[in-house]
Design an enzyme around this catalytic site. Structure first.
Site, PDB file in Angstrom:
ATOM      1  N   ASN A  85       0.874  -1.181   0.000  1.00 28.92           N
ATOM      2  CA  ASN A  85       0.000   0.000   0.000  1.00 28.92           C
ATOM      3  C   ASN A  85       0.906   1.225   0.000  1.00 28.92           C
ATOM      4  O   ASN A  85       1.503   1.554   1.017  1.00 28.92           O
ATOM      5  CB  ASN A  85      -0.886  -0.034   1.254  1.00 28.92           C
ATOM      6  CG  ASN A  85      -1.707   1.224   1.410  1.00 28.92           C
ATOM      7  OD1 ASN A  85      -1.854   2.001   0.463  1.00 28.92           O
ATOM      8  ND2 ASN A  85      -2.260   1.428   2.594  1.00 28.92           N
ATOM      9  N   TRP A  86       0.969   1.878  -1.158  1.00 23.99           N
ATOM     10  CA  TRP A  86       1.901   3.007  -1.290  1.00 23.99           C
ATOM     11  C   TRP A  86       1.347   4.295  -0.665  1.00 23.99           C
ATOM     12  O   TRP A  86       2.047   5.299  -0.617  1.00 23.99           O
ATOM     13  CB  TRP A  86       2.218   3.257  -2.770  1.00 23.99           C
ATOM     14  CG  TRP A  86       3.052   2.178  -3.416  1.00 23.99           C
ATOM     15  CD1 TRP A  86       3.511   1.025  -2.840  1.00 23.99           C
ATOM     16  CD2 TRP A  86       3.519   2.153  -4.773  1.00 23.99           C
ATOM     17  NE1 TRP A  86       4.234   0.290  -3.757  1.00 23.99           N
ATOM     18  CE2 TRP A  86       4.261   0.959  -4.954  1.00 23.99           C
ATOM     19  CE3 TRP A  86       3.394   3.023  -5.853  1.00 23.99           C
ATOM     20  CZ2 TRP A  86       4.862   0.615  -6.163  1.00 23.99           C
ATOM     21  CZ3 TRP A  86       3.991   2.688  -7.063  1.00 23.99           C
ATOM     22  CH2 TRP A  86       4.718   1.494  -7.212  1.00 23.99           C
ATOM     23  N   LYS A  87       0.089   4.275  -0.273  1.00 25.51           N
ATOM     24  CA  LYS A  87      -0.552   5.464   0.328  1.00 25.51           C
ATOM     25  C   LYS A  87      -0.340   6.699  -0.568  1.00 25.51           C
ATOM     26  O   LYS A  87      -0.491   6.583  -1.778  1.00 25.51           O
ATOM     27  CB  LYS A  87      -0.026   5.688   1.748  1.00 25.51           C
ATOM     28  CG  LYS A  87      -0.092   4.423   2.602  1.00 25.51           C
ATOM     29  CD  LYS A  87       0.159   4.684   4.054  1.00 25.51           C
ATOM     30  CE  LYS A  87       0.288   3.369   4.795  1.00 25.51           C
ATOM     31  NZ  LYS A  87       0.255   3.498   6.228  1.00 25.51           N
ATOM     32  N   HIS A 123      -9.354   0.959   5.021  1.00 27.20           N
ATOM     33  CA  HIS A 123      -8.060   1.127   5.717  1.00 27.20           C
ATOM     34  C   HIS A 123      -8.274   2.025   6.937  1.00 27.20           C
ATOM     35  O   HIS A 123      -9.111   2.934   6.907  1.00 27.20           O
ATOM     36  CB  HIS A 123      -7.045   1.756   4.753  1.00 27.20           C
ATOM     37  CG  HIS A 123      -5.647   1.705   5.276  1.00 27.20           C
ATOM     38  ND1 HIS A 123      -5.177   2.606   6.202  1.00 27.20           N
ATOM     39  CD2 HIS A 123      -4.637   0.848   5.032  1.00 27.20           C
ATOM     40  CE1 HIS A 123      -3.925   2.306   6.496  1.00 27.20           C
ATOM     41  NE2 HIS A 123      -3.570   1.238   5.800  1.00 27.20           N
ATOM     42  N   GLU A 152      -6.667   4.400   8.004  1.00 26.38           N
ATOM     43  CA  GLU A 152      -6.472   5.831   7.737  1.00 26.38           C
ATOM     44  C   GLU A 152      -7.728   6.450   7.136  1.00 26.38           C
ATOM     45  O   GLU A 152      -7.913   7.672   7.199  1.00 26.38           O
ATOM     46  CB  GLU A 152      -5.235   6.021   6.833  1.00 26.38           C
ATOM     47  CG  GLU A 152      -3.957   5.781   7.629  1.00 26.38           C
ATOM     48  CD  GLU A 152      -2.778   5.312   6.814  1.00 26.38           C
ATOM     49  OE1 GLU A 152      -2.791   5.429   5.580  1.00 26.38           O
ATOM     50  OE2 GLU A 152      -1.818   4.798   7.434  1.00 26.38           O
ATOM     51  N   GLU A 157      -5.177  -5.241  10.765  1.00 29.43           N
ATOM     52  CA  GLU A 157      -4.155  -4.214  10.952  1.00 29.43           C
ATOM     53  C   GLU A 157      -4.419  -3.486  12.267  1.00 29.43           C
ATOM     54  O   GLU A 157      -5.236  -2.549  12.306  1.00 29.43           O
ATOM     55  CB  GLU A 157      -4.206  -3.212   9.802  1.00 29.43           C
ATOM     56  CG  GLU A 157      -3.939  -3.823   8.453  1.00 29.43           C
ATOM     57  CD  GLU A 157      -3.357  -2.800   7.488  1.00 29.43           C
ATOM     58  OE1 GLU A 157      -2.237  -3.027   7.023  1.00 29.43           O
ATOM     59  OE2 GLU A 157      -3.999  -1.781   7.236  1.00 29.43           O
ATOM     60  N   GLY A 190       2.512   2.118  10.737  1.00 27.64           N
ATOM     61  CA  GLY A 190       3.413   3.248  10.547  1.00 27.64           C
ATOM     62  C   GLY A 190       4.114   3.685  11.817  1.00 27.64           C
ATOM     63  O   GLY A 190       4.733   4.751  11.860  1.00 27.64           O
ATOM     64  N   SER A 239       3.553  -2.307  10.318  1.00 32.54           N
ATOM     65  CA  SER A 239       5.014  -2.287  10.423  1.00 32.54           C
ATOM     66  C   SER A 239       5.659  -3.635  10.075  1.00 32.54           C
ATOM     67  O   SER A 239       6.600  -4.054  10.743  1.00 32.54           O
ATOM     68  CB  SER A 239       5.446  -1.811  11.808  1.00 32.54           C
ATOM     69  OG  SER A 239       4.982  -0.489  12.035  1.00 32.54           O
ATOM     70  N   GLY A 267       2.925  -1.165   4.302  1.00 30.02           N
ATOM     71  CA  GLY A 267       2.932   0.262   3.988  1.00 30.02           C
ATOM     72  C   GLY A 267       4.346   0.747   3.725  1.00 30.02           C
ATOM     73  O   GLY A 267       4.879   0.625   2.629  1.00 30.02           O
ATOM     74  N   GLY A 268       4.984   1.273   4.763  1.00 26.83           N
ATOM     75  CA  GLY A 268       6.307   1.895   4.625  1.00 26.83           C
ATOM     76  C   GLY A 268       7.327   1.048   3.881  1.00 26.83           C
ATOM     77  O   GLY A 268       8.037   1.548   2.991  1.00 26.83           O
TER      78      GLY A 268
END
Ligand code: PEP
Length: 260
Positions: free
Chosen positions: A9-11, A96, A98, A168, A174, A214, A235-236
């Protein structure tokens, strides 16, 4: 054993089409033409067409990060399921944290989006997870049950079998904090029990439940080896091809070894 799904997930990253294409190229070239784990990249909407081109002749799927439940109309800024299919998407992330916590997305909206994705033959990746306060207040299971029941409401067992869930824990996204494999496995087993009670054991055994929060090259192998963890939503670490490829490799090694 369910086929592991590793999704990136590149956000809201990277900053340009050129950088996005370079990242997709690096993942594609590093992975090669065949893989025994499923891999998906979910870039921002504006890069989807370009990344679809970059991923030509590769086994990597393409995912949207969200969608609207309507197919057309006066919904400024939104993107529909058929539009995602039109630009080459195979998957879409829904609910998600977010979006749930940052944009106030409800279980009802997640459910409507999920049904729109299924109608368009997109594979939905539906995210659920508790916040730190909910975990500390021993409300995690109640929150997960509400998210599961609300998000998957009205699905037949056959439809549910085609849904991917991503557990998640919000406190791990993150933050560099990761659920331990024991903590994550316990929640995944809880989710699978609910799936079994709701849709039947055979269907529950088919549903892919990813872990996210993470996930990094140094913790992926242990997490992916857990019996009820069927992949990772990353993610990251998905923004660095070498890290994302190392997580995929951990999944390939678990697949080759098999799970106990
Ligand atoms: C995510 O975006 O779904 C996620 C899990 O992010 P990170 O891996 O950075 O925690």
């Amino acid at each position: 054993m369910r086929t592991l799904l590793i999704a990136g997930n590149w956000k809201l990253n990277p900053a340009s089409t050129e950088a996005a294409a370079a990242l997709a190229d690096d993942v594609k070239n590093g992975l090669g033409p065949a893989t025994d784990v499923h891999v998906v990249l979910a870039p921002p909407f504006v890069f989807l067409s370009r990344i679809d081109q970059a991923l030509e002749n590769s086994p990597i799927g393409l995912g949207g990060q969200d969608l609207h439940w309507e197919t057309s109309g006066a919904y400024t800024g939104e993107v529909s399921a058929p539009m995602l299919v039109d630009v080459g998407c195979t998957h879409v992330i829904i609910g998600h944290s977010e979006r749930r916590h940052g944009m106030g997305e409800t279980n009802e909206q997640v459910n409507a989006k999920l049904k729109a994705a299924l109608a368009a033959k997109l594979i939905p990746i539906v995210c659920i997870g508790e916040t730190k306060d909910e975990r500390l207040g021993e409300k995690a299971e109640a929150v997960l049950l509400e998210q599961l029941a609300g998000s998957l409401a009205g699905l037949t067992a056959e439809e549910a079998a085609g849904v991917v869930l991503a557990y998640e824990p919000v406190w791990a996204i993150g933050t560099g904090l990761t659920a331990t494999p024991e903590q994550a496995q316990a929640v995944h087993a809880f989710i699978r029990r609910w799936l079994s009670e709701t849709f039947g054991e055979a269907t529950a055994a088919r549903i892919v439940v990813q872990y996210g929060g993470s996930v990094k090259p140094d913790n992926a192998a242990e997490l992916l080896a857990c019996p009820d963890i069927d992949g990772a939503l990353v993610g990251g670490a998905a923004l660095k091809a070498a890290d994302f490829l190392a997580i995929i490799k951990a999944g390939q090694e678990v697949t080759a070894r098999g799970k106990s």
